[in-house]
Design a protein around this motif. Structure first.
Motif, PDB file in Angstrom:
ATOM      1  N   ALA A 166     -15.942  -7.736  20.928  1.00 31.32           N
ATOM      2  CA  ALA A 166     -16.856  -7.118  19.968  1.00 31.32           C
ATOM      3  C   ALA A 166     -16.083  -6.604  18.761  1.00 31.32           C
ATOM      4  N   ALA A 167     -14.940  -5.976  19.022  1.00 34.26           N
ATOM      5  CA  ALA A 167     -14.146  -5.433  17.918  1.00 34.26           C
ATOM      6  C   ALA A 167     -13.639  -6.553  17.019  1.00 34.26           C
ATOM      7  N   GLU A 168     -13.302  -7.674  17.634  1.00 30.76           N
ATOM      8  CA  GLU A 168     -12.776  -8.796  16.849  1.00 30.76           C
ATOM      9  C   GLU A 168     -13.830  -9.393  15.929  1.00 30.76           C
ATOM     10  N   THR A 187     -22.467  -8.766  20.416  1.00 27.28           N
ATOM     11  CA  THR A 187     -21.531  -8.782  19.297  1.00 27.28           C
ATOM     12  C   THR A 187     -20.306  -9.631  19.612  1.00 27.28           C
ATOM     13  N   GLY A 188     -19.821  -9.483  20.851  1.00 24.14           N
ATOM     14  CA  GLY A 188     -18.677 -10.288  21.277  1.00 24.14           C
ATOM     15  C   GLY A 188     -18.955 -11.768  21.162  1.00 24.14           C
ATOM     16  N   GLY A 189     -20.204 -12.141  21.441  1.00 24.61           N
ATOM     17  CA  GLY A 189     -20.621 -13.519  21.209  1.00 24.61           C
ATOM     18  C   GLY A 189     -20.130 -14.524  22.231  1.00 24.61           C
ATOM     19  N   ASN A 190     -19.635 -14.039  23.361  1.00 28.74           N
ATOM     20  CA  ASN A 190     -19.202 -14.969  24.402  1.00 28.74           C
ATOM     21  C   ASN A 190     -20.343 -15.163  25.398  1.00 28.74           C
ATOM     22  N   GLY A 191     -21.015 -16.310  25.280  1.00 27.50           N
ATOM     23  CA  GLY A 191     -22.180 -16.577  26.111  1.00 27.50           C
ATOM     24  C   GLY A 191     -21.859 -16.602  27.590  1.00 27.50           C
ATOM     25  N   ALA A 192     -20.709 -17.140  27.918  1.00 32.49           N
ATOM     26  CA  ALA A 192     -20.340 -17.212  29.333  1.00 32.49           C
ATOM     27  C   ALA A 192     -20.226 -15.816  29.930  1.00 32.49           C
ATOM     28  N   GLU A 227     -16.397   3.819  18.309  1.00 34.58           N
ATOM     29  CA  GLU A 227     -15.632   3.937  17.059  1.00 34.58           C
ATOM     30  C   GLU A 227     -14.543   2.870  16.943  1.00 34.58           C
ATOM     31  N   ALA A 228     -13.937   2.555  18.073  1.00 30.90           N
ATOM     32  CA  ALA A 228     -12.901   1.516  18.043  1.00 30.90           C
ATOM     33  C   ALA A 228     -13.498   0.167  17.666  1.00 30.90           C
ATOM     34  N   ILE A 229     -14.642  -0.124  18.227  1.00 36.30           N
ATOM     35  CA  ILE A 229     -15.296  -1.388  17.905  1.00 36.30           C
ATOM     36  C   ILE A 229     -15.692  -1.408  16.434  1.00 36.30           C
ATOM     37  N   ARG A 230     -16.273  -0.303  16.025  1.00 36.45           N
ATOM     38  CA  ARG A 230     -16.724  -0.196  14.638  1.00 36.45           C
ATOM     39  C   ARG A 230     -15.570  -0.396  13.668  1.00 36.45           C
ATOM     40  N   ALA A 231     -14.403   0.125  14.049  1.00 40.45           N
ATOM     41  CA  ALA A 231     -13.226   0.012  13.192  1.00 40.45           C
ATOM     42  C   ALA A 231     -12.578  -1.368  13.293  1.00 40.45           C
ATOM     43  N   GLY A 232     -13.078  -2.183  14.213  1.00 41.86           N
ATOM     44  CA  GLY A 232     -12.501  -3.512  14.368  1.00 41.86           C
ATOM     45  C   GLY A 232     -11.143  -3.488  15.049  1.00 41.86           C
ATOM     46  N   ASP A 233     -10.835  -2.391  15.714  1.00 40.26           N
ATOM     47  CA  ASP A 233      -9.545  -2.273  16.400  1.00 40.26           C
ATOM     48  C   ASP A 233      -9.701  -2.784  17.824  1.00 40.26           C
ATOM     49  N   SER A 234      -9.355  -4.040  17.997  1.00 38.14           N
ATOM     50  CA  SER A 234      -9.642  -4.667  19.289  1.00 38.14           C
ATOM     51  C   SER A 234      -8.807  -4.063  20.418  1.00 38.14           C
ATOM     52  N   LYS A 286      -7.581  -1.035  20.677  1.00 40.79           N
ATOM     53  CA  LYS A 286      -8.066   0.292  21.037  1.00 40.79           C
ATOM     54  C   LYS A 286      -9.420   0.205  21.748  1.00 40.79           C
ATOM     55  N   ALA A 287     -10.261  -0.729  21.328  1.00 35.09           N
ATOM     56  CA  ALA A 287     -11.576  -0.888  21.955  1.00 35.09           C
ATOM     57  C   ALA A 287     -11.417  -1.275  23.422  1.00 35.09           C
ATOM     58  N   GLU A 288     -10.520  -2.228  23.658  1.00 34.90           N
ATOM     59  CA  GLU A 288     -10.292  -2.646  25.034  1.00 34.90           C
ATOM     60  C   GLU A 288      -9.768  -1.485  25.866  1.00 34.90           C
ATOM     61  N   ALA A 289      -8.815  -0.766  25.310  1.00 33.43           N
ATOM     62  CA  ALA A 289      -8.237   0.355  26.042  1.00 33.43           C
ATOM     63  C   ALA A 289      -9.285   1.421  26.348  1.00 33.43           C
ATOM     64  N   ALA A 290     -10.142   1.691  25.372  1.00 33.08           N
ATOM     65  CA  ALA A 290     -11.162   2.725  25.573  1.00 33.08           C
ATOM     66  C   ALA A 290     -12.146   2.324  26.659  1.00 33.08           C
ATOM     67  N   ALA A 291     -12.556   1.066  26.631  1.00 33.32           N
ATOM     68  CA  ALA A 291     -13.495   0.596  27.637  1.00 33.32           C
ATOM     69  C   ALA A 291     -12.869   0.647  29.027  1.00 33.32           C
ATOM     70  N   LYS A 292     -11.607   0.276  29.097  1.00 30.91           N
ATOM     71  CA  LYS A 292     -10.928   0.306  30.394  1.00 30.91           C
ATOM     72  C   LYS A 292     -10.774   1.737  30.893  1.00 30.91           C
ATOM     73  N   LEU A 293     -10.389   2.596  29.985  1.00 31.96           N
ATOM     74  CA  LEU A 293     -10.217   3.994  30.364  1.00 31.96           C
ATOM     75  C   LEU A 293     -11.519   4.565  30.918  1.00 31.96           C
ATOM     76  N   HIS A 294     -12.599   4.212  30.268  1.00 34.00           N
ATOM     77  CA  HIS A 294     -13.898   4.683  30.719  1.00 34.00           C
ATOM     78  C   HIS A 294     -14.156   4.274  32.170  1.00 34.00           C
TER      79      HIS A 294
END
Lengths: 222, 222
Positions: B99-101, B145-150, B187-194, B196-204
């Motif tokens: 999504a961030a990408e 947003t990520g756009g990966n259908g699979a 916020e990480a996704i919004r900032a396009g920081d892939s 950080k977004a991955e890390a945040a999701a994992k941390l959650h």
DNA sequence: TAAACAATTATGTCGGACAATGACGGCGCA
DNA sequence: TGCGCCGTCATTGTCCGACATAATTGTTTA
């Protein structure tokens, strides 16, 4: 049951496995329609069972079902193939990592090693079906070793079968490279190096992705 | 169709959605049997349709089906819950990264932001069902947003619903922490920081894992 | 030639029927 | 009295037939 089914899974299972087998054997090709009446005749089961099997296949993404239209063997577009490969990179990486972390327990090593040896057998490599089965077994052994049931349940639906079947006509990756990849994954897992195992599995999928990207348009749908 | 079904998806879909709805509403609890005849009566559809719906639910892991025994709403053991959470850590991380990408394209930002605001609505947080739906929408927006259908096709089967339903009685994670997690992901996704977004999701997901690990045995099956 | 219409095909769904199996409870035997 | 065997009951597994419904194709008509 009017007629006893030899398989333990029941009539729907017969159709389900029959179709997958047929896919790998080339009896059913991507894009082909799967008419319920035909399957009913071919497998000699009731339409209900055929329907159930088709639903299972659809749940795994092997066939596409549209309302009031026949089920069709799914044919991947370029984008879909790319998505599946990207997903498999993540999933296989995760799987390999888990396996490396838990390699100590039980007879996991033996099972993985056995599968790895089968893959490296020249005779097996000649036969598309046997080779596909060997690779499946290799991946399955890694999955089992990882011991994550949720991942094991999820994997069949990721679409690996679809890739193999659709691109069977093309040598997607140089055989030697492919075998090297497997060896790297195998050795990293065996050594219990989770980081390296994950990296190796991911690299393998990335290589496949590059190879698939270079296939001609004729290899894809839409 | 003897009787016209209001839903576009047909009779099986009515049952399928009805059961999931019932799960979230507490009408069906983990471990409960789902007898075909009962569902046939409750939803006023043929047994075939009930069967089809149960198969779909089983394919997603929401119910367990044993041969010649009733379908049962799946109740997770401690190990199964752990596995699902570990899997979701990987999957959600992947999803957030994608999504961030791709955040730049289209109206993705708007949809995610809208879902994020709904989650932060106090009124929504009071109602278990509405809150669950809001979170689903947030995750769905990220997926889209990520756009990966699979990945999108695969996610429902990962078992997120199961976790929510089974542990609904416990406040698995402090509300404030949870909202902070969502904010970080957003916020990480919004900032396009892939990264950080991955890390945040994992941390959650790791936080959820820790919380679930501390639940008493009574919260689990087997 | 194009739009309206009819025939064909195949799916979507229901209902009934019966076999197969698992669970449960009662009966007989040690 | 206790334990295992056996029948009954509840429920699933499967097939069959029927018919509505919708997509496809072919045909007629303006």
């Amino acid at each position: 049951m009017r007629q006893e089914n030899p398989e333990a899974d029941g009539s729907p299972g017969v159709v389900y496995r029959g179709v997958i087998e047929g896919l790998y054997r080339g009896r059913y090709a991507p894009g082909q329609r799967l008419v319920e009446a035909d399957l009913t005749r071919d497998f000699e089961v009731g339409r209900g069972s055929v329907r159930e099997a088709l639903n299972r296949l659809a749940a795994e993404g092997l066939v596409a079902m549209n309302l009031h239209r026949s089920a069709v063997v799914r044919a991947l577009t370029r984008a879909e193939a790319r998505d599946i490969i990207a997903l498999l990179e993540t999933l296989n990486g995760f799987s390999a990592r888990l396996a490396a972390e838990r390699i100590a327990s039980g007879d996991s090593i033996a099972r993985i090693e056995s599968a790895f040896k089968t893959i490296n057998d020249r005779a097996v490599q000649q036969d598309f079906l046997r080779y596909a089965r060997a690779r499946n077994q290799f991946h399955a052994a890694i999955l089992t070793t990882g011991g994550n049931g949720a991942l094991t349940r999820l994997m069949p639906g990721a679409g690996a079968d679809l890739l193999r079947v659709q691109f069977r006509a093309y040598a997607t990756v140089e055989d030697s490279v492919r075998l090297d990849d497997y060896r790297a994954i195998y050795e990293a897992i065996r050594a219990g190096d989770s980081r390296k195992a994950e990296a190796a599995a991911k690299l393998h999928m990335r290589r496949i992705g590059e190879a698939v990207a270079q296939l001609p348009d004729a290899a894809f749908a839409s």
